[in-house]
Design an enzyme around this catalytic site. Sequence first.
Site, short mmCIF file in Angstrom:
data_model
loop_
_atom_site.label_atom_id
_atom_site.label_comp_id
_atom_site.label_asym_id
_atom_site.label_seq_id
_atom_site.Cartn_x
_atom_site.Cartn_y
_atom_site.Cartn_z
N CYS A 12 0.87 -1.18 0.00
CA CYS A 12 0.00 0.00 0.00
C CYS A 12 0.90 1.23 0.00
CB CYS A 12 -0.93 0.00 1.21
SG CYS A 12 -1.82 1.57 1.38
N ASP A 38 -0.27 16.38 -2.25
CA ASP A 38 -0.62 15.51 -3.38
C ASP A 38 0.42 15.70 -4.49
OD1 ASP A 38 -3.53 14.07 -4.36
OD2 ASP A 38 -2.06 14.58 -5.91
N GLY A 104 -14.61 7.22 -7.53
CA GLY A 104 -13.39 7.85 -8.05
C GLY A 104 -12.15 7.58 -7.23
N HIS A 109 -6.30 3.41 0.41
CA HIS A 109 -5.98 3.70 1.81
C HIS A 109 -6.71 5.02 2.07
CE1 HIS A 109 -2.82 3.93 5.26
NE2 HIS A 109 -3.61 5.00 5.39
N HIS A 111 -8.14 8.45 2.54
CA HIS A 111 -7.48 9.77 2.53
C HIS A 111 -8.50 10.86 2.32
CE1 HIS A 111 -7.30 8.05 -1.56
NE2 HIS A 111 -7.46 9.30 -2.00
N HIS A 113 -8.79 14.53 0.79
CA HIS A 113 -8.17 15.61 0.01
C HIS A 113 -8.57 16.94 0.64
CE1 HIS A 113 -7.33 13.32 -3.85
NE2 HIS A 113 -8.25 12.52 -3.34
P1 AMP Z 1 -8.07 9.22 -5.11
O1 AMP Z 1 -8.52 9.28 -6.53
O2 AMP Z 1 -9.00 9.96 -4.17
O3 AMP Z 1 -7.76 7.81 -4.65
O4 AMP Z 1 -6.77 10.10 -5.04
C1 AMP Z 1 -5.49 9.60 -4.94
C2 AMP Z 1 -4.58 10.79 -4.93
O5 AMP Z 1 -3.31 10.38 -4.50
C3 AMP Z 1 -4.39 11.47 -6.29
O6 AMP Z 1 -4.77 12.85 -6.20
C4 AMP Z 1 -2.89 11.29 -6.57
O7 AMP Z 1 -2.33 12.40 -7.22
C5 AMP Z 1 -2.33 11.11 -5.18
N1 AMP Z 1 -1.11 10.33 -5.11
C6 AMP Z 1 -0.87 9.09 -5.63
N2 AMP Z 1 0.38 8.68 -5.34
C7 AMP Z 1 0.95 9.67 -4.59
C8 AMP Z 1 2.22 9.84 -3.98
N3 AMP Z 1 3.17 8.92 -4.08
N4 AMP Z 1 2.45 10.99 -3.30
C9 AMP Z 1 1.50 11.94 -3.21
N5 AMP Z 1 0.27 11.83 -3.75
C10 AMP Z 1 0.00 10.71 -4.44
ZN ZN Z 2 -2.36 1.51 3.57
#
Ligand code: AMP
Ligand code: ZN
Length: 124
Positions: A12, A38, A104, A109, A111, A113
């Site tokens: 993850c 992000d 979406g 994991h 999170h 935004h």
């Molecule tokens: P979601 O579509 O809500 O699952 O958003 C996932 C978010 O994680 C996206 O906005 C990606 O740009 C961000 N993301 C993915 N990998 C990383 C990373 N290694 N570091 C920072 N942000 C990330």
């Molecule tokens: Zn995790």
Amino acid sequence: MSQPPAHASDNCIFCKIAAGQTPSRKVYEDDEIFVFHDIQPWAPVHFLMIPKMHVASMAQVGPEHAGLLGRMMALAPGLAAEQGCNPYPEGGFRMVINTGAEGGQEVHHLHIHVIGGPRPWLKG
Ligand code: AMP
Ligand code: ZN
């Protein structure tokens, strides 16, 4: 580098970020919460708030997570202001929790935004 906690989910990406095993631009950290920018921001301010423990999405959240989620929500306004979101009501910010494929969600994991700063934004 520290080892991931025992409850981390293998492979993850956000568990690895929370454990410091994958680099990120850290905004805030405490015992149970990690916050980082992000990697593909939509707006001048765009950071992600995650619990250090692996919870796949809001779909897995139950009453046992209420305290943790409350603490995450309560951290957001101060961090948003620190990161450059303008004051309410002219400024403000958006908080989004994508859940599941139809919601979406790309990273499984949980999170939050936090998105804000002067417009225009790339999307939203
Ligand atoms: P979601 O579509 O809500 O699952 O958003 C996932 C978010 O994680 C996206 O906005 C990606 O740009 C961000 N993301 C993915 N990998 C990383 C990373 N290694 N570091 C920072 N942000 C990330
Ligand atoms: Zn995790």
